[in-house]
Design a protein around this motif. Structure first.
Motif, mmCIF file in Angstrom:
data_model
loop_
_atom_site.group_PDB
_atom_site.id
_atom_site.type_symbol
_atom_site.label_atom_id
_atom_site.label_comp_id
_atom_site.label_asym_id
_atom_site.label_seq_id
_atom_site.Cartn_x
_atom_site.Cartn_y
_atom_site.Cartn_z
ATOM 1 N N LEU A 132 0.835 -1.202 0.000
ATOM 2 C CA LEU A 132 0.000 0.000 0.000
ATOM 3 C C LEU A 132 0.872 1.255 0.000
ATOM 4 N N ALA A 133 1.962 1.252 0.773
ATOM 5 C CA ALA A 133 2.849 2.419 0.835
ATOM 6 C C ALA A 133 3.548 2.652 -0.500
ATOM 7 N N VAL A 134 4.058 1.577 -1.108
ATOM 8 C CA VAL A 134 4.741 1.719 -2.400
ATOM 9 C C VAL A 134 3.753 2.192 -3.473
ATOM 10 N N GLY A 135 2.547 1.640 -3.470
ATOM 11 C CA GLY A 135 1.543 2.053 -4.449
ATOM 12 C C GLY A 135 1.127 3.500 -4.280
ATOM 13 N N LEU A 136 0.899 3.921 -3.029
ATOM 14 C CA LEU A 136 0.526 5.311 -2.784
ATOM 15 C C LEU A 136 1.676 6.257 -3.115
ATOM 16 N N GLY A 137 2.910 5.800 -2.865
ATOM 17 C CA GLY A 137 4.066 6.633 -3.210
ATOM 18 C C GLY A 137 4.144 6.879 -4.703
ATOM 19 N N MET A 138 3.955 5.820 -5.500
ATOM 20 C CA MET A 138 3.982 5.995 -6.957
ATOM 21 C C MET A 138 2.794 6.822 -7.437
ATOM 22 N N LEU A 139 1.641 6.627 -6.807
ATOM 23 C CA LEU A 139 0.465 7.421 -7.174
ATOM 24 C C LEU A 139 0.685 8.896 -6.858
ATOM 25 N N SER A 140 1.322 9.167 -5.722
ATOM 26 C CA SER A 140 1.599 10.552 -5.348
ATOM 27 C C SER A 140 2.566 11.209 -6.337
ATOM 28 N N VAL A 141 3.557 10.440 -6.814
ATOM 29 C CA VAL A 141 4.486 10.978 -7.811
ATOM 30 C C VAL A 141 3.760 11.245 -9.130
ATOM 31 N N HIS A 142 2.875 10.346 -9.507
ATOM 32 C CA HIS A 142 2.138 10.507 -10.772
ATOM 33 C C HIS A 142 1.281 11.774 -10.748
ATOM 34 N N ARG A 146 -0.589 18.036 -7.528
ATOM 35 C CA ARG A 146 -2.011 18.136 -7.821
ATOM 36 C C ARG A 146 -2.808 17.668 -6.610
ATOM 37 N N MET A 147 -4.121 17.714 -6.717
ATOM 38 C CA MET A 147 -4.968 17.475 -5.557
ATOM 39 C C MET A 147 -4.759 16.097 -4.922
ATOM 40 N N PRO A 148 -4.686 14.965 -5.672
ATOM 41 C CA PRO A 148 -4.444 13.671 -5.004
ATOM 42 C C PRO A 148 -3.135 13.644 -4.219
ATOM 43 N N ASP A 149 -2.085 14.251 -4.783
ATOM 44 C CA ASP A 149 -0.794 14.301 -4.092
ATOM 45 C C ASP A 149 -0.905 15.106 -2.808
ATOM 46 N N LYS A 150 -1.599 16.235 -2.850
ATOM 47 C CA LYS A 150 -1.749 17.067 -1.654
ATOM 48 C C LYS A 150 -2.564 16.358 -0.576
ATOM 49 N N ILE A 151 -3.617 15.663 -0.989
ATOM 50 C CA ILE A 151 -4.440 14.939 -0.008
ATOM 51 C C ILE A 151 -3.627 13.837 0.660
ATOM 52 N N ILE A 152 -2.863 13.071 -0.126
ATOM 53 C CA ILE A 152 -2.036 11.992 0.422
ATOM 54 C C ILE A 152 -0.993 12.557 1.378
ATOM 55 N N ASN A 153 -0.386 13.690 1.027
ATOM 56 C CA ASN A 153 0.633 14.284 1.881
ATOM 57 C C ASN A 153 0.046 14.795 3.192
ATOM 58 N N VAL A 154 -1.108 15.417 3.140
ATOM 59 C CA VAL A 154 -1.745 15.921 4.373
ATOM 60 C C VAL A 154 -2.106 14.774 5.301
ATOM 61 N N ILE A 155 -2.692 13.711 4.751
ATOM 62 C CA ILE A 155 -3.074 12.562 5.580
ATOM 63 C C ILE A 155 -1.844 11.886 6.165
ATOM 64 N N SER A 156 -0.776 11.759 5.373
ATOM 65 C CA SER A 156 0.438 11.108 5.865
ATOM 66 C C SER A 156 1.097 11.937 6.960
ATOM 67 N N LEU A 157 1.120 13.260 6.813
ATOM 68 C CA LEU A 157 1.686 14.111 7.860
ATOM 69 C C LEU A 157 0.883 14.006 9.148
ATOM 70 N N ALA A 158 -0.436 13.946 9.027
ATOM 71 C CA ALA A 158 -1.275 13.795 10.219
ATOM 72 C C ALA A 158 -1.012 12.457 10.905
ATOM 73 N N ALA A 159 -0.840 11.381 10.104
ATOM 74 C CA ALA A 159 -0.581 10.054 10.689
ATOM 75 C C ALA A 159 0.778 10.000 11.375
ATOM 76 N N ILE A 160 1.789 10.655 10.775
ATOM 77 C CA ILE A 160 3.119 10.671 11.383
ATOM 78 C C ILE A 160 3.108 11.447 12.698
ATOM 79 N N SER A 161 2.289 12.489 12.775
ATOM 80 C CA SER A 161 2.277 13.356 13.950
ATOM 81 C C SER A 161 1.626 12.705 15.162
#
Length: 335
Positions: A132-142, A146-161
């Motif tokens: 799941l992490a590798v797939g989301l990472g490639m999706l974020s790069v693709h 753009r909006m999917p990348d920003k959403i993934i980054n915001v959710i990941s930052l919240a989870a890390i925090s």
């Protein structure tokens, strides 16, 4: 007489030049053994340096000095520290971690049961989180910037925090208490079926996945973006390859080494950092076993758990180094 060749004078250097890949793998293996030996000294010495005493804790504050002395003699605590360390390490290498001071049971037998539970929990979390992490990472790069990348980054930052115990308590509150969709506590036993066991570990697995997923995904994204700036990636785009195909076929394989490292580090965390999650969900694993032993100062159990956790962490890091070395074509095909 002619001088001997340098390779005959320095056979180690000659071996490294002839077999660079094998030499690096052997070097990592030896360094891992040395590090594990150093960690065993720190574990044993650190526990010896802690204030307090098992005999006093076991007998209570009202214990007589003679009773305390008798227990210390029975447990061999009056012997020199170096003698006890050498004996403990020699037995541990053979798989014998002694007898629990509190329960009088074999530590190795108890760890055999608990370690299987911890590995099952960590392994199932890894099966979900790594792809799941590798797939989301490639999706974020693709979809970068753009909006999917920003959403993934915001959710990941919240989870890390958020710390893992807080995530665990939130999951318990919503899915076990309010909605009744999951089981709490996460109790498993030997006669339990596979499906029932998966249902029992649903919440602790979800907690571990959320904890490690964000870090692996962000590091995967960073590694692939670093490769995307290379000249050959620009050539691939100029040849007409689609963006997603160029990421999957060219960028991801060349970013394999850093991805392997971050995945291995998070897998090590899944096994070693499972302590907090097991305590939160009352899961009968190694972490819960060690915490229970710490409360009563059961040193053989604490030493055994600490050494096993260290061995798993070091082994996974060594495996990551070796896989990264093997993934390097300059080492696999030396000139």
């Amino acid at each position: 007489m002619t001088d001997p060749a340098p390779s005959n004078i320095l056979p180690g250097l000659g071996f490294r030049q002839r077999f660079p890949l094998l030499a690096l793998i052997l070097e990592r293996f030896v360094l891992s053994l040395v590090l594990l030996f150093a960690v065993s000294i720190l574990i044993f010495g650190g526990l010896e340096a802690l204030p307090g005493d098992f005999a006093t804790t076991y007998l209570g504050q009202s214990a007589t000095p003679q009773a305390v002395a008798n227990i210390r003699e029975d447990l061999g605590l009056n012997r020199p520290v170096t003698t006890r360390y050498v004996e403990w390490l020699g037995n541990a290498v053979q798989g014998d971690f002694g007898t629990s001071w509190a329960s009088k049971n074999s530590v190795s037998e108890q760890i055999g049961k608990r370690l299987g539970n911890s590995l099952f929990l960590a392994g199932f979390a890894a099966v979900i989180s790594v792809p799941l992490a590798v797939g989301l990472g490639m999706l974020s790069v693709h979809f970068r910037n753009r909006m999917p990348d920003k959403i993934i980054n915001v959710i990941s930052l919240a989870a890390i925090s958020l710390p893992e115990f807080f995530i665990g308590y939130l999951l318990i509150l919503f899915f076990a208490v309010k909605f009744g969709m999951a089981t709490f506590p996460a109790t498993v036993y030997d006669s339990m079926g596979f499906v029932e066991r998966l249902k029992a570990i649903a919440l602790p697995t979800a907690t571990l996945v959320l904890v490690v997923l964000a870090h692996m995904m962000r590091m995967t994204r960073a590694a692939i973006l670093s490769v995307m700036s290379s000249a050959y990636m620009e050539t691939a785009e100029l040849k007409g390859l689609s963006a997603f195909r160029s990421i999957v076929k060219h960028a991801a394989p060349n970013a394999l080494a850093p991805i392997i490292n971050v995945v291995a580090l998070n897998l090590a965390y899944l096994v070693v950092g499972v302590v907090v999650v097991e305590v939160v969900f009352v899961y009968p694993g190694m972490g819960q076993y060690m915490v229970d032993a710490v409360t009563v100062r059961d040193m053989p159990v604490v030493q055994a758990c600490g050494l096993i956790f260290a061995a798993v962490y070091i082994f996974l890091n060594m495996t990551a180094d070796i896989l990264a070395i093997v993934a390097n074509p300059r080492l696999r095909h030396p000139r």
